[in-house]
Design a protein around this motif. Structure first.
Motif, mmCIF file in Angstrom:
data_model
loop_
_atom_site.group_PDB
_atom_site.id
_atom_site.type_symbol
_atom_site.label_atom_id
_atom_site.label_comp_id
_atom_site.label_asym_id
_atom_site.label_seq_id
_atom_site.Cartn_x
_atom_site.Cartn_y
_atom_site.Cartn_z
ATOM 1 N N ALA A 45 0.832 -1.192 0.000
ATOM 2 C CA ALA A 45 0.000 0.000 0.000
ATOM 3 C C ALA A 45 0.871 1.247 0.000
ATOM 4 N N TRP A 103 -10.089 2.646 -3.090
ATOM 5 C CA TRP A 103 -8.645 2.377 -2.987
ATOM 6 C C TRP A 103 -8.106 2.747 -1.612
ATOM 7 N N TRP A 107 -6.245 0.189 0.813
ATOM 8 C CA TRP A 107 -4.885 0.457 1.284
ATOM 9 C C TRP A 107 -4.812 0.609 2.803
ATOM 10 N N THR A 182 1.249 4.207 -8.100
ATOM 11 C CA THR A 182 0.367 3.098 -8.461
ATOM 12 C C THR A 182 -0.227 3.311 -9.854
#
Length: 214
Positions: A45, A103, A107, A182
């Motif tokens: 993450a 997300w 994470w 990411t």
């Protein structure tokens, strides 16, 4: 943050649908991990101070206000072009906001932070107490003016406020598209840049048709 964007009843209803979408996205990503995984089979993450997390938090707030303004103008004009634009913004930005919140959940990162907005960009943004939490965001007074306006006046005010909103949003998204680690954030942010710049051009034409400069 010391102030919050005021939401309308339709926005709350839309939020429920977006939350379901976000949860589905999270489930899908857990089943099908991304290409950024390490040898352990699980993606690391991004840190709490990363571009990825900061952008997801701040753009979620930015998008929330764009959706609110779009609901407001939708109910204050019968113009098909403006209502169609408002509908597109509601659906696109509510969907993107749901993805970003999903997300953050995946994470294990909080959806809000005590850090100043846009710190991830190297900017220092202090709250002015007027509802404008970040560059491009409308003030409480501007939102009240949009609530009070009708017809052509509402259309012009909405188009002007949303143009400023999009310009700042595109700048934030460009920073994330080049600075995030990411694939999820980089790809989403790049798409935002393209989409919002296209809508800025469209709104300039719509304002010209209404005899009003940007």
């Amino acid at each position: 943050m010391t102030s919050a964007v005021r939401t309308s009843r339709p926005l709350v209803m839309a939020g429920g649908a977006v939350l379901l979408l976000a949860l589905g996205l999270v489930a899908l990503m857990l089943v099908r991990p991304s290409s950024s995984e390490g040898s352990s089979g699980r993606a690391a993450a991004p840190s709490d101070t990363s571009v990825d997390v900061g952008f997801a938090r701040d753009m979620s707030i930015h998008h929330q206000q764009a959706v609110e303004m779009s609901f407001l103008v939708r109910d204050r004009t019968s113009d098909d072009a403006v209502r169609r634009l408002a509908y597109d913004i509601i659906n696109t930005q509510a969907n993107q906001r749901g993805m970003m919140l999903g997300w953050l959940e995946m994470w294990g990162r909080a959806k809000s932070s005590e850090a100043p907005p846009m710190a991830w960009m190297g900017h220092t943004v202090e709250s002015r107490g007027d509802g404008s939490l970040m560059p491009g965001m409308a003030t409480d007074a501007e939102l009240d003016a949009l609530r009070s306006a009708k017809g052509r006046a509402a259309e012009v005010l909405f188009l002007k406020l949303m143009t400023v909103h999009h310009r700042a949003g595109a700048e934030m998204a460009q920073a994330a598209a080049t600075g995030a680690t990411t694939d999820e954030i980089r790809n989403l942010a790049a798409g935002m840049v393209r989409g919002q710049r296209s809508e800025i051009s469209l709104m300039a034409d719509m304002l010209e048709e209404r005899g009003s400069p940007v």
